[in-house]
Write a protein that holds these residues in place. Sequence first.
Motif, mmCIF file in Angstrom:
data_model
loop_
_atom_site.group_PDB
_atom_site.id
_atom_site.type_symbol
_atom_site.label_atom_id
_atom_site.label_comp_id
_atom_site.label_asym_id
_atom_site.label_seq_id
_atom_site.Cartn_x
_atom_site.Cartn_y
_atom_site.Cartn_z
ATOM 1 N N GLY A 118 23.863 14.429 12.433
ATOM 2 C CA GLY A 118 23.715 15.391 10.509
ATOM 3 C C GLY A 118 24.769 15.767 10.052
ATOM 4 O O GLY A 118 25.831 16.218 9.116
ATOM 5 N N LEU A 119 25.255 17.476 11.522
ATOM 6 C CA LEU A 119 25.549 18.435 11.353
ATOM 7 C C LEU A 119 26.851 17.961 10.908
ATOM 8 O O LEU A 119 27.969 18.295 10.359
ATOM 9 N N GLU A 120 27.658 17.269 11.994
ATOM 10 C CA GLU A 120 29.068 16.746 11.795
ATOM 11 C C GLU A 120 29.202 15.612 10.125
ATOM 12 O O GLU A 120 30.431 15.695 10.076
ATOM 13 N N ALA A 121 28.252 14.633 10.369
ATOM 14 C CA ALA A 121 28.782 14.257 8.663
ATOM 15 C C ALA A 121 28.813 14.790 7.288
ATOM 16 O O ALA A 121 29.591 14.965 6.418
ATOM 17 N N LEU A 122 27.947 15.891 7.396
ATOM 18 C CA LEU A 122 28.187 17.074 6.722
ATOM 19 C C LEU A 122 28.646 17.890 6.734
ATOM 20 O O LEU A 122 30.411 18.382 5.990
ATOM 21 N N LEU A 123 29.868 18.086 8.342
ATOM 22 C CA LEU A 123 30.933 18.626 7.940
ATOM 23 C C LEU A 123 32.228 17.989 7.240
ATOM 24 O O LEU A 123 33.036 18.630 7.407
ATOM 25 N N GLU A 124 32.348 16.768 7.890
ATOM 26 C CA GLU A 124 33.196 15.510 7.563
ATOM 27 C C GLU A 124 32.991 16.200 5.667
ATOM 28 O O GLU A 124 33.998 15.805 5.045
ATOM 29 N N GLU A 125 31.958 15.844 5.134
ATOM 30 C CA GLU A 125 31.973 16.479 3.787
ATOM 31 C C GLU A 125 32.778 17.373 3.229
ATOM 32 O O GLU A 125 33.083 16.867 2.275
ATOM 33 N N ILE A 126 32.600 18.068 3.969
ATOM 34 C CA ILE A 126 33.088 19.459 3.797
ATOM 35 C C ILE A 126 34.723 19.445 3.438
ATOM 36 O O ILE A 126 35.342 19.305 3.117
ATOM 37 N N ARG A 127 35.106 18.945 5.195
ATOM 38 C CA ARG A 127 36.478 18.620 4.826
ATOM 39 C C ARG A 127 37.136 17.603 4.330
ATOM 40 O O ARG A 127 38.116 18.162 3.354
ATOM 41 N N MET A 128 36.096 16.810 3.633
ATOM 42 C CA MET A 128 36.573 15.652 2.207
ATOM 43 C C MET A 128 37.001 16.906 0.690
ATOM 44 O O MET A 128 37.992 16.506 0.371
ATOM 45 N N ALA A 129 35.478 17.120 0.623
ATOM 46 C CA ALA A 129 35.777 17.847 -0.750
ATOM 47 C C ALA A 129 37.110 19.221 -0.645
ATOM 48 O O ALA A 129 37.775 19.474 -1.809
ATOM 49 N N ARG A 130 37.456 19.961 0.342
ATOM 50 C CA ARG A 130 37.966 20.938 0.926
ATOM 51 C C ARG A 130 39.666 20.455 0.388
ATOM 52 O O ARG A 130 40.846 20.913 -0.426
ATOM 53 N N GLN A 131 39.779 19.231 0.822
ATOM 54 C CA GLN A 131 40.508 18.065 0.975
ATOM 55 C C GLN A 131 40.984 17.835 -0.763
ATOM 56 O O GLN A 131 42.628 17.847 -0.965
ATOM 57 N N LYS A 132 40.485 18.114 -1.414
ATOM 58 C CA LYS A 132 40.479 16.784 -2.836
ATOM 59 C C LYS A 132 40.029 18.222 -3.543
ATOM 60 O O LYS A 132 41.391 19.033 -4.576
ATOM 61 N N GLY A 133 40.495 19.946 -2.964
ATOM 62 C CA GLY A 133 39.861 21.248 -3.680
ATOM 63 C C GLY A 133 39.276 21.025 -5.171
ATOM 64 O O GLY A 133 39.070 22.102 -5.960
ATOM 65 N N ASP A 134 38.171 20.901 -4.173
ATOM 66 C CA ASP A 134 36.335 20.393 -4.993
ATOM 67 C C ASP A 134 35.489 21.827 -5.061
ATOM 68 O O ASP A 134 34.704 22.011 -3.649
ATOM 69 N N TRP A 135 35.756 22.557 -5.553
ATOM 70 C CA TRP A 135 35.781 24.111 -4.589
ATOM 71 C C TRP A 135 33.951 24.145 -4.569
ATOM 72 O O TRP A 135 33.264 24.650 -4.194
ATOM 73 N N PRO A 136 33.945 24.188 -5.621
ATOM 74 C CA PRO A 136 31.772 24.074 -6.405
ATOM 75 C C PRO A 136 31.308 23.572 -4.573
ATOM 76 O O PRO A 136 30.485 23.494 -4.662
ATOM 77 N N ASN A 137 31.826 21.700 -4.847
ATOM 78 C CA ASN A 137 30.787 20.482 -3.705
ATOM 79 C C ASN A 137 31.286 21.317 -2.402
ATOM 80 O O ASN A 137 30.764 21.640 -1.382
ATOM 81 N N SER A 138 32.596 22.064 -2.049
ATOM 82 C CA SER A 138 32.790 22.412 -0.489
ATOM 83 C C SER A 138 32.180 23.147 -0.159
ATOM 84 O O SER A 138 31.253 23.448 0.536
ATOM 85 N N LEU A 139 31.838 24.782 -1.567
ATOM 86 C CA LEU A 139 30.713 25.524 -1.640
ATOM 87 C C LEU A 139 29.425 25.183 -1.442
ATOM 88 O O LEU A 139 28.617 25.579 0.002
ATOM 89 N N LEU A 140 28.599 24.323 -2.190
ATOM 90 C CA LEU A 140 27.643 23.878 -1.685
ATOM 91 C C LEU A 140 27.593 22.924 -0.424
ATOM 92 O O LEU A 140 26.149 23.392 0.169
ATOM 93 N N GLY A 141 28.188 22.889 0.458
ATOM 94 C CA GLY A 141 28.297 22.119 1.503
ATOM 95 C C GLY A 141 27.910 22.947 2.643
ATOM 96 O O GLY A 141 27.500 22.905 3.592
#
Length: 226
Positions: A118-141
């Motif tokens: 679960g932690l690894e999957a969440l880390l991947e979601e953060i990586r994707m959000a940052r890659q897209k420049g989606d800072w609000p969701n990156s911060l939430l992640g």
Amino acid sequence: MPRSSERPDDLLLVQASTYSEETYQRLKKAIVTGYLGPGQRLVERDLVDRMGVSRTPVREAIQRLTYDGLVVGEPYRGVFVRELSHKEAQDLYELRAALEGTAALLASSRATTADIAGLEALLEEIRMARQKGDWPNSLLGNHAFHRRIGQTSANEAIMNQLDTVLSQISLWRTAYMHTGGTYRDTFPEHAAIMEALARREGSTARVLMEEHIMRSWRNSTGSSER
């Protein structure tokens, strides 16, 4: 219900079924993500219009947010999103480092295989959000990643304090960004912490977590020391 002359704010709009709790959660999210920034006045009638609810759930939410340390009431002026002093922020970061360092140590031995996945999957979601420049969701992640480690420690005392500390620190981070601060690339640090947890290396996870948090503090103050 919203007044006919006003259009509800989509980000803050509350569904009818859970007025009280959802009003609180949406206002808290708006503060934590910086949508409602430090020092911003929270006007009850404005929030009623924007959220599409009556005054009662808004008042209840503000009371809870005051207890959380996210908003403050000033006599004859109103209610405002809290602004942290330098000392208050430093105290919070130091407390956070101690709490999360211990949480990482405990999580390394208590995490199940499902917890690690679960932690690894969440880390991947953060990586994707940052890659897209989606800072609000990156911060939430990022917030969720740290909170998940706290949960995995299976220590309720740590979690009870950590929830409050993380939310209050968001006030400092938002103020930092509003004054021209830049996001620090923390993904490699998160990945290193994740690797230590997966390997059950508790002492390493603890040190990496403490260093990660205090590095974030120094970055937020403009310190050249990283």
